[in-house]
Scaffold this motif. Sequence first.
Motif, PDB file in Angstrom:
ATOM      1  N   SER A 137       0.715  -1.123  -0.034  1.00 37.27           N
ATOM      2  CA  SER A 137      -0.024   0.014  -0.134  1.00 37.27           C
ATOM      3  C   SER A 137       0.754   1.177   0.005  1.00 37.27           C
ATOM      4  CB  SER A 137      -1.047  -0.040   1.171  1.00 37.27           C
ATOM      5  OG  SER A 137      -1.668   1.087   1.090  1.00 37.27           O
ATOM      6  N   ASP A 138       0.935   1.850  -1.182  1.00 38.46           N
ATOM      7  CA  ASP A 138       1.741   3.009  -1.236  1.00 38.46           C
ATOM      8  C   ASP A 138       0.943   4.408  -1.210  1.00 38.46           C
ATOM      9  OD1 ASP A 138       4.512   3.005  -1.312  1.00 38.46           O
ATOM     10  OD2 ASP A 138       4.708   2.534  -3.439  1.00 38.46           O
ATOM     11  N   THR A 139      -0.081   4.400  -0.396  1.00 41.38           N
ATOM     12  CA  THR A 139      -0.887   5.666   0.061  1.00 41.38           C
ATOM     13  C   THR A 139      -0.312   6.540   0.801  1.00 41.38           C
ATOM     14  OG1 THR A 139      -1.952   4.758   1.781  1.00 41.38           O
ATOM     15  CG2 THR A 139      -2.864   4.300  -0.372  1.00 41.38           C
ATOM     16  N   ASP A 140      -0.759   7.969   0.868  1.00 44.23           N
ATOM     17  CA  ASP A 140      -0.293   8.647   1.561  1.00 44.23           C
ATOM     18  C   ASP A 140      -0.570   8.548   3.193  1.00 44.23           C
ATOM     19  OD1 ASP A 140       0.642  10.298  -0.502  1.00 44.23           O
ATOM     20  OD2 ASP A 140      -0.939  11.844  -0.538  1.00 44.23           O
ATOM     21  N   GLU A 141      -1.616   7.609   3.359  1.00 39.94           N
ATOM     22  CA  GLU A 141      -1.912   7.464   4.855  1.00 39.94           C
ATOM     23  C   GLU A 141      -1.122   6.242   5.214  1.00 39.94           C
ATOM     24  OE1 GLU A 141      -5.560   5.272   7.287  1.00 39.94           O
ATOM     25  OE2 GLU A 141      -6.061   6.321   5.089  1.00 39.94           O
ATOM     26  N   ALA A 142      -0.599   5.308   4.377  1.00 39.44           N
ATOM     27  CA  ALA A 142       0.423   4.196   4.713  1.00 39.44           C
ATOM     28  C   ALA A 142       1.694   4.873   4.913  1.00 39.44           C
ATOM     29  CB  ALA A 142       0.485   3.115   3.588  1.00 39.44           C
ATOM     30  N   GLU A 143       2.058   5.887   4.057  1.00 41.65           N
ATOM     31  CA  GLU A 143       3.237   6.537   4.382  1.00 41.65           C
ATOM     32  C   GLU A 143       3.379   7.349   5.819  1.00 41.65           C
ATOM     33  OE1 GLU A 143       7.218   7.512   3.544  1.00 41.65           O
ATOM     34  OE2 GLU A 143       5.815   6.343   2.125  1.00 41.65           O
ATOM     35  N   GLY A 144       2.326   7.841   6.100  1.00 43.95           N
ATOM     36  CA  GLY A 144       2.111   8.739   7.238  1.00 43.95           C
ATOM     37  C   GLY A 144       2.119   7.694   8.558  1.00 43.95           C
ATOM     38  N   ASP A 145       1.587   6.535   8.457  1.00 45.31           N
ATOM     39  CA  ASP A 145       1.548   5.292   9.490  1.00 45.31           C
ATOM     40  C   ASP A 145       3.109   5.066   9.401  1.00 45.31           C
ATOM     41  OD1 ASP A 145      -1.181   5.806   9.625  1.00 45.31           O
ATOM     42  OD2 ASP A 145      -1.476   3.821   8.718  1.00 45.31           O
ATOM     43  N   TYR A 146       3.797   4.886   8.565  1.00 38.16           N
ATOM     44  CA  TYR A 146       5.101   4.353   8.556  1.00 38.16           C
ATOM     45  C   TYR A 146       6.010   5.253   9.453  1.00 38.16           C
ATOM     46  CZ  TYR A 146       9.793   3.517   7.143  1.00 38.16           C
ATOM     47  OH  TYR A 146      11.418   3.332   7.185  1.00 38.16           O
ATOM     48  N   MET A 147       5.980   6.643   9.005  1.00 33.90           N
ATOM     49  CA  MET A 147       6.625   7.678   9.414  1.00 33.90           C
ATOM     50  C   MET A 147       6.216   7.732  10.871  1.00 33.90           C
ATOM     51  SD  MET A 147       8.442   8.861   7.341  1.00 33.90           S
ATOM     52  CE  MET A 147       9.262  10.179   7.712  1.00 33.90           C
ATOM     53  N   GLU A 148       5.165   7.599  11.529  1.00 34.78           N
ATOM     54  CA  GLU A 148       4.676   7.654  12.932  1.00 34.78           C
ATOM     55  C   GLU A 148       5.424   6.444  13.594  1.00 34.78           C
ATOM     56  OE1 GLU A 148       0.478   7.067  15.110  1.00 34.78           O
ATOM     57  OE2 GLU A 148       0.601   8.384  13.556  1.00 34.78           O
ATOM     58  N   VAL A 149       5.438   5.304  13.136  1.00 34.59           N
ATOM     59  CA  VAL A 149       6.254   3.996  13.671  1.00 34.59           C
ATOM     60  C   VAL A 149       7.551   4.356  13.832  1.00 34.59           C
ATOM     61  CG1 VAL A 149       6.634   1.858  13.504  1.00 34.59           C
ATOM     62  CG2 VAL A 149       4.113   2.422  13.390  1.00 34.59           C
ATOM     63  N   GLN A 150       7.958   4.554  12.468  1.00 37.82           N
ATOM     64  CA  GLN A 150       9.599   5.278  12.882  1.00 37.82           C
ATOM     65  C   GLN A 150       9.875   6.194  13.884  1.00 37.82           C
ATOM     66  OE1 GLN A 150      10.789   6.994   9.129  1.00 37.82           O
ATOM     67  NE2 GLN A 150      13.110   6.104   9.556  1.00 37.82           N
ATOM     68  N   GLU A 151       9.097   7.251  14.147  1.00 35.63           N
ATOM     69  CA  GLU A 151       9.484   8.355  15.159  1.00 35.63           C
ATOM     70  C   GLU A 151       9.180   7.532  16.532  1.00 35.63           C
ATOM     71  OE1 GLU A 151      10.621  11.372  15.189  1.00 35.63           O
ATOM     72  OE2 GLU A 151      11.344  10.637  13.035  1.00 35.63           O
ATOM     73  N   TYR A 152       8.079   6.584  16.450  1.00 36.09           N
ATOM     74  CA  TYR A 152       7.994   5.785  17.986  1.00 36.09           C
ATOM     75  C   TYR A 152       9.502   5.023  18.312  1.00 36.09           C
ATOM     76  CZ  TYR A 152       6.197   2.589  21.409  1.00 36.09           C
ATOM     77  OH  TYR A 152       5.907   1.976  22.495  1.00 36.09           O
ATOM     78  N   LEU A 153       9.963   4.393  17.195  1.00 34.60           N
ATOM     79  CA  LEU A 153      11.052   3.478  17.249  1.00 34.60           C
ATOM     80  C   LEU A 153      12.175   4.488  17.738  1.00 34.60           C
ATOM     81  CD1 LEU A 153      10.681   0.831  14.633  1.00 34.60           C
ATOM     82  CD2 LEU A 153      10.004   0.576  16.845  1.00 34.60           C
ATOM     83  N   ARG A 154      12.314   5.489  17.338  1.00 32.52           N
ATOM     84  CA  ARG A 154      13.246   6.420  17.743  1.00 32.52           C
ATOM     85  C   ARG A 154      13.216   6.854  19.194  1.00 32.52           C
ATOM     86  NH1 ARG A 154      14.408  11.296  14.777  1.00 32.52           N
ATOM     87  NH2 ARG A 154      16.327  10.991  15.318  1.00 32.52           N
TER      88      ARG A 154
END
Length: 189
Positions: free
Chosen positions: A145-162
Amino acid sequence: MSAAPYSALAELLAQVTPHVSPAELHGHLLGYLCAGIELDDATWLKAAGELLGQPQDVWPEALGMAMKGLRAMSAKELGEGEMAVVVLLPGDDMPLIERTRALGYWCQGFLAGFGLAGASLSLSEDAQEVLTDLAAIAQIGSEDSDTDEAEGDYMEVQEYLRVAPLLLFSEARRQLRQAQADSSQKTLH
């Protein structure tokens, strides 16, 4: 993050095993460090060899050097009290599905390293929740899923992992310092 460090390490790892990604390796390292283990190069290389299923003496020299650099960078970030850690993931120029899989591999590696190193820790509810979150992220699906929503979810999880591993690190360090102080007190009496 650019894809260069991730891709370079991926190429080196592929010379040893096709089964471990740079994300999993980095998660494994941070898991050890966040459990309060002070890894020197030799101890880290031995632990990495166990993860890779290959002892260090069969690795290309460049892989050993990269592993030492990764350990030094990660330990420095934690030791300097950074507000977030760098999570080694594919760059934003890679397909979202590949970056999402890498999030899961990173979490798997982190949980394995933390579990191997931090078995005797008594964690707070918040820290246990972080581990539960990481376990859920480790199971992340790989829907394309290459939607803007999926990209936003990915960024949110990445920030959490930081930031999430820092809670585990601070708890482990506090417990280890308390255990050392208690041991010193017993020795004085």
